[in-house]
Motif scaffolding. Structure first.
Motif, PDB file in Angstrom:
ATOM      1  N   SER A  26       9.946  -5.777  35.703  1.00 29.87           N
ATOM      2  CA  SER A  26      10.761  -6.732  34.952  1.00 29.87           C
ATOM      3  C   SER A  26       9.851  -7.656  34.158  1.00 29.87           C
ATOM      4  O   SER A  26       8.635  -7.681  34.350  1.00 29.87           O
ATOM      5  CB  SER A  26      11.661  -7.529  35.892  1.00 29.87           C
ATOM      6  N   VAL A  27      10.460  -8.408  33.251  1.00 29.82           N
ATOM      7  CA  VAL A  27       9.747  -9.380  32.436  1.00 29.82           C
ATOM      8  C   VAL A  27      10.441 -10.720  32.635  1.00 29.82           C
ATOM      9  O   VAL A  27      11.663 -10.815  32.502  1.00 29.82           O
ATOM     10  CB  VAL A  27       9.777  -8.989  30.942  1.00 29.82           C
ATOM     11  N   VAL A  28       9.672 -11.731  32.956  1.00 27.59           N
ATOM     12  CA  VAL A  28      10.238 -13.059  33.161  1.00 27.59           C
ATOM     13  C   VAL A  28      10.741 -13.588  31.814  1.00 27.59           C
ATOM     14  O   VAL A  28      10.011 -13.596  30.821  1.00 27.59           O
ATOM     15  CB  VAL A  28       9.190 -14.012  33.770  1.00 27.59           C
ATOM     16  N   GLY A  29      12.026 -13.975  31.772  1.00 29.79           N
ATOM     17  CA  GLY A  29      12.601 -14.570  30.579  1.00 29.79           C
ATOM     18  C   GLY A  29      13.041 -13.613  29.496  1.00 29.79           C
ATOM     19  O   GLY A  29      13.355 -14.043  28.392  1.00 29.79           O
ATOM     20  N   ALA A  30      13.083 -12.307  29.781  1.00 28.31           N
ATOM     21  CA  ALA A  30      13.508 -11.335  28.772  1.00 28.31           C
ATOM     22  C   ALA A  30      14.226 -10.173  29.448  1.00 28.31           C
ATOM     23  O   ALA A  30      14.013  -9.911  30.629  1.00 28.31           O
ATOM     24  CB  ALA A  30      12.313 -10.802  27.985  1.00 28.31           C
ATOM     25  N   ARG A  31      15.087  -9.473  28.688  1.00 24.95           N
ATOM     26  CA  ARG A  31      15.739  -8.275  29.207  1.00 24.95           C
ATOM     27  C   ARG A  31      14.883  -7.070  28.851  1.00 24.95           C
ATOM     28  O   ARG A  31      14.663  -6.779  27.682  1.00 24.95           O
ATOM     29  CB  ARG A  31      17.136  -8.106  28.614  1.00 24.95           C
ATOM     30  N   PRO A  85       3.263   2.589  31.181  1.00 24.25           N
ATOM     31  CA  PRO A  85       2.020   1.896  31.534  1.00 24.25           C
ATOM     32  C   PRO A  85       1.311   1.256  30.336  1.00 24.25           C
ATOM     33  O   PRO A  85       0.382   0.486  30.513  1.00 24.25           O
ATOM     34  CB  PRO A  85       1.157   3.009  32.141  1.00 24.25           C
ATOM     35  N   TYR A  86       1.752   1.572  29.120  1.00 20.52           N
ATOM     36  CA  TYR A  86       1.078   1.072  27.920  1.00 20.52           C
ATOM     37  C   TYR A  86       1.902   0.101  27.085  1.00 20.52           C
ATOM     38  O   TYR A  86       1.376  -0.493  26.149  1.00 20.52           O
ATOM     39  CB  TYR A  86       0.647   2.255  27.042  1.00 20.52           C
ATOM     40  N   GLY A  87       3.186  -0.035  27.391  1.00 15.73           N
ATOM     41  CA  GLY A  87       4.003  -0.941  26.611  1.00 15.73           C
ATOM     42  C   GLY A  87       5.423  -1.005  27.119  1.00 15.73           C
ATOM     43  O   GLY A  87       5.763  -0.416  28.150  1.00 15.73           O
ATOM     44  N   MET A  88       6.253  -1.726  26.375  1.00 18.44           N
ATOM     45  CA  MET A  88       7.636  -1.916  26.806  1.00 18.44           C
ATOM     46  C   MET A  88       8.500  -2.245  25.600  1.00 18.44           C
ATOM     47  O   MET A  88       7.994  -2.586  24.529  1.00 18.44           O
ATOM     48  CB  MET A  88       7.722  -3.047  27.829  1.00 18.44           C
ATOM     49  N   MET A  89       9.802  -2.130  25.790  1.00 13.89           N
ATOM     50  CA  MET A  89      10.754  -2.609  24.810  1.00 13.89           C
ATOM     51  C   MET A  89      11.621  -3.643  25.500  1.00 13.89           C
ATOM     52  O   MET A  89      12.125  -3.416  26.597  1.00 13.89           O
ATOM     53  CB  MET A  89      11.629  -1.507  24.244  1.00 13.89           C
ATOM     54  N   ILE A  90      11.753  -4.799  24.845  1.00 16.71           N
ATOM     55  CA  ILE A  90      12.626  -5.849  25.347  1.00 16.71           C
ATOM     56  C   ILE A  90      13.739  -6.071  24.332  1.00 16.71           C
ATOM     57  O   ILE A  90      13.640  -5.653  23.181  1.00 16.71           O
ATOM     58  CB  ILE A  90      11.869  -7.170  25.610  1.00 16.71           C
ATOM     59  N   GLU A  91      14.780  -6.749  24.779  1.00 17.75           N
ATOM     60  CA  GLU A  91      15.853  -7.146  23.875  1.00 17.75           C
ATOM     61  C   GLU A  91      15.687  -8.631  23.599  1.00 17.75           C
ATOM     62  O   GLU A  91      15.414  -9.410  24.516  1.00 17.75           O
ATOM     63  CB  GLU A  91      17.196  -6.867  24.528  1.00 17.75           C
ATOM     64  N   SER A  92      15.848  -9.011  22.326  1.00 21.29           N
ATOM     65  CA  SER A  92      15.672 -10.405  21.927  1.00 21.29           C
ATOM     66  C   SER A  92      16.773 -10.821  20.960  1.00 21.29           C
ATOM     67  O   SER A  92      17.172 -10.024  20.116  1.00 21.29           O
ATOM     68  CB  SER A  92      14.315 -10.573  21.239  1.00 21.29           C
ATOM     69  N   LEU A 146       1.997 -11.799  21.568  1.00 25.90           N
ATOM     70  CA  LEU A 146       2.795 -12.692  22.402  1.00 25.90           C
ATOM     71  C   LEU A 146       2.346 -12.602  23.851  1.00 25.90           C
ATOM     72  O   LEU A 146       1.798 -11.585  24.280  1.00 25.90           O
ATOM     73  CB  LEU A 146       4.271 -12.295  22.302  1.00 25.90           C
ATOM     74  N   LYS A 147       2.607 -13.648  24.611  1.00 21.58           N
ATOM     75  CA  LYS A 147       2.289 -13.678  26.047  1.00 21.58           C
ATOM     76  C   LYS A 147       3.560 -13.422  26.844  1.00 21.58           C
ATOM     77  O   LYS A 147       4.626 -13.947  26.509  1.00 21.58           O
ATOM     78  CB  LYS A 147       1.722 -15.041  26.446  1.00 21.58           C
ATOM     79  N   PHE A 148       3.430 -12.617  27.896  1.00 23.94           N
ATOM     80  CA  PHE A 148       4.546 -12.312  28.784  1.00 23.94           C
ATOM     81  C   PHE A 148       4.072 -12.371  30.233  1.00 23.94           C
ATOM     82  O   PHE A 148       2.888 -12.197  30.520  1.00 23.94           O
ATOM     83  CB  PHE A 148       5.082 -10.893  28.526  1.00 23.94           C
ATOM     84  N   ARG A 149       5.027 -12.577  31.112  1.00 30.64           N
ATOM     85  CA  ARG A 149       4.778 -12.458  32.552  1.00 30.64           C
ATOM     86  C   ARG A 149       5.560 -11.241  33.026  1.00 30.64           C
ATOM     87  O   ARG A 149       6.784 -11.231  33.006  1.00 30.64           O
ATOM     88  CB  ARG A 149       5.208 -13.711  33.292  1.00 30.64           C
ATOM     89  N   VAL A 150       4.832 -10.207  33.417  1.00 31.68           N
ATOM     90  CA  VAL A 150       5.423  -8.952  33.876  1.00 31.68           C
ATOM     91  C   VAL A 150       5.398  -8.938  35.400  1.00 31.68           C
ATOM     92  O   VAL A 150       4.380  -9.298  36.009  1.00 31.68           O
ATOM     93  CB  VAL A 150       4.626  -7.744  33.325  1.00 31.68           C
ATOM     94  N   ALA A 151       6.509  -8.532  36.005  1.00 37.58           N
ATOM     95  CA  ALA A 151       6.584  -8.419  37.463  1.00 37.58           C
ATOM     96  C   ALA A 151       6.736  -6.944  37.822  1.00 37.58           C
ATOM     97  O   ALA A 151       7.625  -6.260  37.312  1.00 37.58           O
ATOM     98  CB  ALA A 151       7.761  -9.219  37.998  1.00 37.58           C
ATOM     99  N   VAL A 152       5.846  -6.463  38.671  1.00 35.67           N
ATOM    100  CA  VAL A 152       5.895  -5.090  39.159  1.00 35.67           C
ATOM    101  C   VAL A 152       6.100  -5.166  40.663  1.00 35.67           C
ATOM    102  O   VAL A 152       5.226  -5.642  41.384  1.00 35.67           O
ATOM    103  CB  VAL A 152       4.600  -4.314  38.832  1.00 35.67           C
TER     104      VAL A 152
END
Length: 117
Positions: free
Chosen positions: A28-33, A39-46, A56-62
């Protein structure tokens, strides 16, 4: 790296992305859907568009373990059928190798437990 073609051109991802449920998943990503992740990237909804190549800086939770990472905006596209929502494709820039491997393992287990329907 995959060479399959996507609707927008040749596929450039180094690993397949795995969709996460809207209610959450092992990554999951703190503060984003989070829409999907590899392992190399992600797509979020904004609700806001983001400039391509911004960092950009993100906090990723695994599995609950949080790590701060930088990610480059690779693409920003309006979400089909959604008002004022964008899909933001992000490439991890400084993800520690142990976290990358943890994501890889979690996604293998998640995919095995939730095969594509």
């Amino acid at each position: 790296m995959s060479t399959q073609a996507s609707p927008s051109g040749p596929e450039r991802r180094r690993a397949e992305r795995v969709r996460m449920a809207p209610t959450g998943g092992p990554v999951s990503v703190v503060g984003a859907r989070l829409i999907d992740v590899s392992p190399y990237g992600m797509m979020i909804e904004s609700p806001l568009a983001m400039t391509q190549d911004s960092v950009l800086k993100f906090r990723v939770a695994v599995e609950g373990r949080k790590t701060d990472v930088s990610a480059r905006v690779a693409c920003c596209t309006p979400r089909a059928g959604m008002r004022h929502a964008y899909g933001i494709g992000l490439e991890f820039l400084d993800l520690p190798s142990e976290v990358r491997e943890q994501i890889r393992g979690v996604l293998v287990r998640h995919t095995a437990a939730h095969p594509t329907r």
